[in-house]
Design a protein around this motif. Sequence first.
Motif, PDB file in Angstrom:
ATOM      1  N   MET A   1      66.060 160.524-101.209  1.00  0.00           N
ATOM      2  CA  MET A   1      65.598 161.595-100.837  1.00  0.00           C
ATOM      3  C   MET A   1      66.477 162.787-101.272  1.00  0.00           C
ATOM      4  N   ASN A   2      65.964 163.907-101.699  1.00  0.00           N
ATOM      5  CA  ASN A   2      66.935 165.064-102.276  1.00  0.00           C
ATOM      6  C   ASN A   2      67.278 165.571-100.800  1.00  0.00           C
ATOM      7  N   GLN A   3      68.710 165.928-100.842  1.00  0.00           N
ATOM      8  CA  GLN A   3      69.345 166.640 -99.631  1.00  0.00           C
ATOM      9  C   GLN A   3      69.994 167.802-100.056  1.00  0.00           C
ATOM     10  N   PRO A   4      70.231 168.664 -99.198  1.00  0.00           N
ATOM     11  CA  PRO A   4      71.215 170.137 -99.423  1.00  0.00           C
ATOM     12  C   PRO A   4      72.420 169.557-100.118  1.00  0.00           C
ATOM     13  N   ASP A   5      72.893 170.370-101.049  1.00  0.00           N
ATOM     14  CA  ASP A   5      74.202 169.951-101.692  1.00  0.00           C
ATOM     15  C   ASP A   5      75.155 170.643-100.751  1.00  0.00           C
ATOM     16  N   ASN A   6      75.951 169.715 -99.997  1.00  0.00           N
ATOM     17  CA  ASN A   6      77.084 170.174 -99.288  1.00  0.00           C
ATOM     18  C   ASN A   6      78.308 169.143 -99.540  1.00  0.00           C
ATOM     19  N   LYS A   7      79.405 169.614-100.102  1.00  0.00           N
ATOM     20  CA  LYS A   7      80.225 168.819-100.660  1.00  0.00           C
ATOM     21  C   LYS A   7      80.901 168.089 -99.496  1.00  0.00           C
ATOM     22  N   THR A   8      81.292 169.167 -98.585  1.00  0.00           N
ATOM     23  CA  THR A   8      82.274 168.752 -97.426  1.00  0.00           C
ATOM     24  C   THR A   8      81.754 169.093 -96.261  1.00  0.00           C
ATOM     25  N   PRO A   9      80.645 168.551 -95.783  1.00  0.00           N
ATOM     26  CA  PRO A   9      79.807 168.863 -94.421  1.00  0.00           C
ATOM     27  C   PRO A   9      80.898 168.221 -93.330  1.00  0.00           C
ATOM     28  N   PHE A  10      80.864 169.378 -92.223  1.00  0.00           N
ATOM     29  CA  PHE A  10      81.711 169.023 -91.142  1.00  0.00           C
ATOM     30  C   PHE A  10      80.595 167.967 -90.221  1.00  0.00           C
ATOM     31  N   LEU A  11      79.465 168.016 -90.309  1.00  0.00           N
ATOM     32  CA  LEU A  11      78.558 166.974 -89.698  1.00  0.00           C
ATOM     33  C   LEU A  11      77.623 166.506 -90.671  1.00  0.00           C
ATOM     34  N   SER A  12      77.348 165.066 -90.844  1.00  0.00           N
ATOM     35  CA  SER A  12      76.443 164.779 -91.583  1.00  0.00           C
ATOM     36  C   SER A  12      75.676 163.733 -91.198  1.00  0.00           C
ATOM     37  N   VAL A  13      74.420 163.876 -90.833  1.00  0.00           N
ATOM     38  CA  VAL A  13      73.436 162.891 -90.340  1.00  0.00           C
ATOM     39  C   VAL A  13      72.610 162.397 -91.433  1.00  0.00           C
ATOM     40  N   GLN A  14      72.707 160.930 -91.503  1.00  0.00           N
ATOM     41  CA  GLN A  14      71.928 160.320 -92.729  1.00  0.00           C
ATOM     42  C   GLN A  14      71.020 159.117 -92.169  1.00  0.00           C
ATOM     43  N   ASN A  15      69.705 159.450 -92.873  1.00  0.00           N
ATOM     44  CA  ASN A  15      68.754 158.409 -92.677  1.00  0.00           C
ATOM     45  C   ASN A  15      68.479 157.882 -91.082  1.00  0.00           C
ATOM     46  N   LEU A  16      68.717 158.785 -90.233  1.00  0.00           N
ATOM     47  CA  LEU A  16      68.685 158.595 -88.901  1.00  0.00           C
ATOM     48  C   LEU A  16      67.246 158.062 -88.306  1.00  0.00           C
ATOM     49  N   THR A  17      67.304 156.800 -87.691  1.00  0.00           N
ATOM     50  CA  THR A  17      65.905 156.386 -87.336  1.00  0.00           C
ATOM     51  C   THR A  17      66.159 155.758 -85.893  1.00  0.00           C
ATOM     52  N   VAL A  18      65.187 156.323 -84.953  1.00  0.00           N
ATOM     53  CA  VAL A  18      65.414 155.872 -83.431  1.00  0.00           C
ATOM     54  C   VAL A  18      64.141 155.436 -82.966  1.00  0.00           C
ATOM     55  N   GLU A  19      64.038 154.270 -82.302  1.00  0.00           N
ATOM     56  CA  GLU A  19      62.846 153.723 -81.600  1.00  0.00           C
ATOM     57  C   GLU A  19      63.172 153.576 -80.034  1.00  0.00           C
ATOM     58  N   TYR A  20      61.986 153.704 -79.400  1.00  0.00           N
ATOM     59  CA  TYR A  20      61.897 153.523 -78.069  1.00  0.00           C
ATOM     60  C   TYR A  20      61.055 152.193 -78.153  1.00  0.00           C
ATOM     61  N   THR A  21      61.240 151.414 -77.017  1.00  0.00           N
ATOM     62  CA  THR A  21      60.495 150.245 -76.456  1.00  0.00           C
ATOM     63  C   THR A  21      59.890 150.376 -75.205  1.00  0.00           C
ATOM     64  N   ALA A  22      58.678 150.550 -75.061  1.00  0.00           N
ATOM     65  CA  ALA A  22      58.074 150.679 -73.753  1.00  0.00           C
ATOM     66  C   ALA A  22      56.799 149.955 -73.555  1.00  0.00           C
ATOM     67  N   ALA A  23      56.741 148.904 -72.421  1.00  0.00           N
ATOM     68  CA  ALA A  23      55.481 148.022 -72.203  1.00  0.00           C
ATOM     69  C   ALA A  23      55.151 147.377 -73.176  1.00  0.00           C
ATOM     70  N   GLY A  24      56.030 147.146 -74.300  1.00  0.00           N
ATOM     71  CA  GLY A  24      55.543 146.262 -75.328  1.00  0.00           C
ATOM     72  C   GLY A  24      55.143 147.224 -76.912  1.00  0.00           C
ATOM     73  N   ASP A  25      55.323 148.351 -76.391  1.00  0.00           N
ATOM     74  CA  ASP A  25      55.182 149.234 -77.577  1.00  0.00           C
ATOM     75  C   ASP A  25      56.147 150.091 -78.093  1.00  0.00           C
ATOM     76  N   VAL A  26      56.160 149.877 -79.453  1.00  0.00           N
ATOM     77  CA  VAL A  26      57.391 150.555 -80.200  1.00  0.00           C
ATOM     78  C   VAL A  26      56.774 152.060 -80.291  1.00  0.00           C
ATOM     79  N   ILE A  27      57.842 152.950 -80.038  1.00  0.00           N
ATOM     80  CA  ILE A  27      57.736 154.339 -80.148  1.00  0.00           C
ATOM     81  C   ILE A  27      58.834 154.995 -80.925  1.00  0.00           C
ATOM     82  N   HIS A  28      58.032 155.514 -82.181  1.00  0.00           N
ATOM     83  CA  HIS A  28      58.899 155.982 -83.288  1.00  0.00           C
ATOM     84  C   HIS A  28      59.272 157.352 -83.391  1.00  0.00           C
ATOM     85  N   ALA A  29      60.238 157.477 -82.574  1.00  0.00           N
ATOM     86  CA  ALA A  29      60.929 158.813 -82.055  1.00  0.00           C
ATOM     87  C   ALA A  29      61.203 159.751 -83.108  1.00  0.00           C
TER      88      ALA A  29
END
Length: 332
Positions: A1-29
Amino acid sequence: MNQPDNKTPFLSVQNLTVEYTAAGDVIHAVNDVSFSLSRGQSLGLVGETGAGKTTIAKAILRILPDPPAKVRQGKTLLDGVDLMSLSAKEMRSIRGKRISMIFQDPMTALNPVFTVGEQISEVIELHELGISKADAYQKACDMLLMVGIPAERYHEYPHQFSGGMKQRVVIAMALACSPDLLLADEPTTALDVTIQAQVLEMIKSLRDQHHTSLILITHDLGVVAEVCDSVAVVYAGQIIEMGTKEEIFDHPIHPYTIGLFNSLPSLTVDKERLDSIIGLPPDPRALPAGCHFHPRCKFATPECSLAPVELNEVRPGHFCRCRMPWKENGNA
């Protein structure tokens, strides 16, 4: 995936994927979210309720409840250090000092059995090693004054404050140690217009004086225009458009972003009824195939439902997750 060109980012979030599980269901948050932030830069996360904005912020601070939440993949690099790899003890030294968060609901952010002043002082004493109790007390009083609360109310308890004043106490706690990164989740919720302007001015002042980076979560595009340098529009757990404030406000590309702006009242155009985006956000337990927005998109084609869409750079510094030619929506 193309991303902004920032050579020295203070914060870099990379490919973050978070899921919740509730009552047997997976919630793709949160689904494969990536962005970077320079020191002193402010980013607005905009989108409907349930889009995943708060989950992104809590994942950065590592305060998601586990279970039911689980970070399935991704890195969050702060000055090159992956926060996901730190121990619980190491993260405690970072929270409040290097990264602070203003929570949306002050009722759950304050402890009802301690005075508001004690709670601010505790943050200061915890992160400013060697500070005396007298100095921590004075600084806590100064923080209360900064958010428009008389210092005499240091000894009062949360139940003695209105909802708006509780929110100001939470903001004072978050700003007490002049953090390097401030995560602000709807920081002006429940505040009247005068205090809202004061709080926004305070956040901007902190950013300018201490070179603090800011991630602002909000539904209010006016607040984004006032405070932020860049904008990321979040839909169904994905960033679907991202760029500078000027690019996003003046040249929106994604049909969802265009729909957000069209739903706002205008001072120059007289309308009997505001435009709205048809349909409802998708169920995060069963997200649509292909582009998550295609069931609500008036420009959708059969191809839109076939395969995931990448976030691509369509103009310098302007990224969009849409497979349709931008010219067709009249905003190229």
